[in-house]
Design a protein around this motif. Structure first.
Motif, PDB file in Angstrom:
ATOM      1  N   CYS A 145       4.763   6.891  -9.836  1.00 37.51           N
ATOM      2  CA  CYS A 145       5.159   6.028  -8.811  1.00 37.51           C
ATOM      3  C   CYS A 145       4.948   6.566  -7.310  1.00 37.51           C
ATOM      4  N   VAL A 146       5.018   7.642  -7.420  1.00 37.08           N
ATOM      5  CA  VAL A 146       5.157   8.558  -6.079  1.00 37.08           C
ATOM      6  C   VAL A 146       3.425   8.537  -5.585  1.00 37.08           C
ATOM      7  N   LEU A 147       2.741   8.876  -6.739  1.00 33.93           N
ATOM      8  CA  LEU A 147       1.342   9.051  -6.477  1.00 33.93           C
ATOM      9  C   LEU A 147       0.738   7.675  -6.045  1.00 33.93           C
ATOM     10  N   LEU A 148       1.204   6.522  -6.411  1.00 39.87           N
ATOM     11  CA  LEU A 148       0.625   5.086  -6.443  1.00 39.87           C
ATOM     12  C   LEU A 148       1.198   4.886  -5.023  1.00 39.87           C
ATOM     13  N   CYS A 149       2.348   4.949  -4.675  1.00 38.57           N
ATOM     14  CA  CYS A 149       3.120   4.336  -3.193  1.00 38.57           C
ATOM     15  C   CYS A 149       2.052   4.543  -2.284  1.00 38.57           C
ATOM     16  N   PRO A 150       1.411   5.567  -1.955  1.00 39.35           N
ATOM     17  CA  PRO A 150       0.574   5.681  -0.749  1.00 39.35           C
ATOM     18  C   PRO A 150      -0.448   4.525  -0.511  1.00 39.35           C
ATOM     19  N   LEU A 151      -0.708   3.792  -1.625  1.00 38.22           N
ATOM     20  CA  LEU A 151      -1.477   2.672  -1.490  1.00 38.22           C
ATOM     21  C   LEU A 151      -1.085   1.555  -0.738  1.00 38.22           C
ATOM     22  N   ALA A 152       0.111   1.784  -0.462  1.00 38.10           N
ATOM     23  CA  ALA A 152       0.842   0.562   0.626  1.00 38.10           C
ATOM     24  C   ALA A 152       0.405   0.950   1.980  1.00 38.10           C
ATOM     25  N   LEU A 153      -0.320   1.908   2.202  1.00 42.74           N
ATOM     26  CA  LEU A 153      -0.640   2.040   3.667  1.00 42.74           C
ATOM     27  C   LEU A 153      -1.728   1.408   4.094  1.00 42.74           C
ATOM     28  N   PHE A 154      -2.519   0.822   2.932  1.00 42.97           N
ATOM     29  CA  PHE A 154      -3.605  -0.154   3.233  1.00 42.97           C
ATOM     30  C   PHE A 154      -3.224  -1.507   3.501  1.00 42.97           C
ATOM     31  N   TYR A 155      -1.895  -1.825   2.877  1.00 41.64           N
ATOM     32  CA  TYR A 155      -1.530  -3.233   3.126  1.00 41.64           C
ATOM     33  C   TYR A 155      -1.414  -3.631   4.505  1.00 41.64           C
ATOM     34  N   PRO A 156      -1.044  -3.013   5.537  1.00 39.09           N
ATOM     35  CA  PRO A 156      -0.992  -3.629   6.667  1.00 39.09           C
ATOM     36  C   PRO A 156      -2.494  -4.030   7.584  1.00 39.09           C
ATOM     37  N   ARG A 157      -3.452  -3.458   7.007  1.00 37.02           N
ATOM     38  CA  ARG A 157      -4.681  -3.828   7.091  1.00 37.02           C
ATOM     39  C   ARG A 157      -5.175  -5.361   6.620  1.00 37.02           C
ATOM     40  N   MET A 158      -4.814  -5.494   5.573  1.00 35.51           N
ATOM     41  CA  MET A 158      -4.897  -6.386   4.947  1.00 35.51           C
ATOM     42  C   MET A 158      -4.011  -7.748   5.327  1.00 35.51           C
ATOM     43  N   LYS A 159      -2.812  -7.279   5.724  1.00 33.20           N
ATOM     44  CA  LYS A 159      -1.972  -8.416   6.494  1.00 33.20           C
ATOM     45  C   LYS A 159      -2.344  -8.872   7.669  1.00 33.20           C
ATOM     46  N   THR A 160      -3.095  -7.846   8.249  1.00 36.30           N
ATOM     47  CA  THR A 160      -3.425  -7.978   9.677  1.00 36.30           C
ATOM     48  C   THR A 160      -4.767  -9.449   9.642  1.00 36.30           C
ATOM     49  N   THR A 161      -5.415  -9.054   8.473  1.00 34.87           N
ATOM     50  CA  THR A 161      -6.476 -10.239   8.347  1.00 34.87           C
ATOM     51  C   THR A 161      -5.938 -11.477   8.061  1.00 34.87           C
ATOM     52  N   ASP A 162      -4.882 -11.628   7.275  1.00 32.02           N
ATOM     53  CA  ASP A 162      -4.191 -13.066   7.060  1.00 32.02           C
ATOM     54  C   ASP A 162      -3.690 -13.338   8.390  1.00 32.02           C
ATOM     55  N   ILE A 163      -3.118 -12.466   9.116  1.00 36.06           N
ATOM     56  CA  ILE A 163      -2.316 -12.984  10.435  1.00 36.06           C
ATOM     57  C   ILE A 163      -3.348 -13.439  11.210  1.00 36.06           C
ATOM     58  N   ALA A 189       7.587  -0.676  -1.822  1.00 36.01           N
ATOM     59  CA  ALA A 189       8.664  -1.053  -3.065  1.00 36.01           C
ATOM     60  C   ALA A 189       8.162  -1.765  -4.168  1.00 36.01           C
ATOM     61  N   GLY A 190       7.322  -2.767  -3.711  1.00 34.99           N
ATOM     62  CA  GLY A 190       6.525  -3.519  -4.948  1.00 34.99           C
ATOM     63  C   GLY A 190       5.528  -2.673  -6.013  1.00 34.99           C
ATOM     64  N   ILE A 191       4.938  -1.831  -5.235  1.00 35.20           N
ATOM     65  CA  ILE A 191       4.215  -0.866  -5.862  1.00 35.20           C
ATOM     66  C   ILE A 191       4.887   0.046  -6.884  1.00 35.20           C
ATOM     67  N   GLU A 239       5.982  -3.406  12.611  1.00 37.52           N
ATOM     68  CA  GLU A 239       5.334  -4.215  11.742  1.00 37.52           C
ATOM     69  C   GLU A 239       4.667  -3.348  10.572  1.00 37.52           C
ATOM     70  N   LYS A 240       4.008  -2.376  11.013  1.00 35.29           N
ATOM     71  CA  LYS A 240       3.394  -1.774  10.191  1.00 35.29           C
ATOM     72  C   LYS A 240       4.236  -0.994   9.286  1.00 35.29           C
ATOM     73  N   VAL A 241       5.420  -0.385   9.715  1.00 38.00           N
ATOM     74  CA  VAL A 241       6.364   0.111   8.966  1.00 38.00           C
ATOM     75  C   VAL A 241       7.148  -0.848   7.945  1.00 38.00           C
ATOM     76  N   LEU A 242       7.481  -1.909   8.396  1.00 34.36           N
ATOM     77  CA  LEU A 242       8.093  -3.053   7.586  1.00 34.36           C
ATOM     78  C   LEU A 242       6.993  -3.473   6.383  1.00 34.36           C
ATOM     79  N   TYR A 243       5.815  -3.795   6.724  1.00 36.11           N
ATOM     80  CA  TYR A 243       5.060  -4.385   5.647  1.00 36.11           C
ATOM     81  C   TYR A 243       4.535  -3.151   4.735  1.00 36.11           C
TER      82      TYR A 243
END
Length: 254
Positions: A46-64, A30-32, A20-24
């Motif tokens: 793009c490459v410099l900003l893409c690591p921000l996606a690593l924080f998304y699973p934590r945000m998605k966890t809150t929604d779940i 990809a969106g970033i 799930e973490k990898v998928l999200y």
């Protein structure tokens, strides 16, 4: 009953699986990447900003967690309806949960449903001679739901003082139903606003993309001049702030 590291489920926490973490992370990355390329036209950015996606699973966890607790609240209301019917037929609270398990399996055929697992846990613990008050109190502590906690408090008081448990359960289920109906009405009213929020958040990105395609010479300095890149960075920060504020405005909880 679902267990995490030997403990009963705490509904205020959710351990996301690696897949799930990898998928999200990939979806967000990809969106970033797309948005960053539209605003900077630079693969390096793009490459410099893409690591921000690593924080998304934590945000998605809150929604779940929020969604899971909301579903559990609805399931708990259905459980109370069934429990009330069994008690009205003259059965004890302990015996009534056997009928509740049968009734809930009809409403929720999936054995993995949270309330089904909780009822099965209650039945097993009753067989181990634990008190129903203690079992329900433990469930209330783990659910972190105000409705469940209030019901257990009143239930415990009724058991000690000999109050009308059937009436308490009926009133509690009615109150929860009213709150759920109000929330559903609010969600219906806000559905259009949520759509407008998404459109407004996407419009600046779309406008930049349209200008890039239709007036490339006009907007080219924005991608090559330091002042243009600074302006794009400020625009992205403002868009992120607008998204956060708009999400908070329409997040109405009952």
């Amino acid at each position: 009953m679902d267990r995490e590291e030997g403990k009963l489920t705490d509904y205020n926490s959710y351990k996301m699986q690696f897949k799930e973490k990898v998928l999200y992370t990939l979806i967000c990355g990809a969106g970033i990447f797309v948005v960053a390329y539209i605003f900077y036209r630079s693969l390096i950015a793009c490459v410099l900003l893409c690591p921000l996606a690593l924080f998304y699973p934590r945000m998605k966890t809150t929604d779940i967690i929020i969604k899971r607790k909301s579903e559990l609240n609805i399931q708990f209301k259905d459980m109370l309806y069934s429990l009330s019917s069994s008690l009205a037929a003259g059965k004890s609270v302990e015996m009534a949960f056997t009928d509740v398990r049968r009734d809930m399996s009809v409403i929720y055929p999936d054995d993995g449903t949270d309330i089904i697992k909780e009822i099965e846990c209650i039945l097993r613990r009753l067989e181990m001679n634990e008190t129903i008050e203690g079992i329900l109190f433990d469930f209330a502590q783990r659910s972190h739901l105000e409705d469940v906690e209030n019901f257990v408090d009143v239930f415990h008081t009724c058991k000690r003082t000999g109050g009308n448990i059937i009436e308490v359960i009926k009133n509690t289920s009615n109150i929860i139903s009213d709150k759920i109906e109000i929330k559903q009405e609010i969600d219906t009213l806000l559905a259009q606003r949520r759509l407008e929020q998404r459109i407004l958040n996407a419009m600046p990105v779309g406008m930049v993309l349209i200008l890039t395609v239709s007036a490339e010479d006009y907007i080219a300095p924005v991608f090559s001049h330091p002042a243009g890149r600074a302006a794009m960075t400020a625009a992205l920060l403002l868009l992120a702030l607008a998204f956060y504020i708009s999400k908070k405005i329409i997040d109405i909880r009952v």
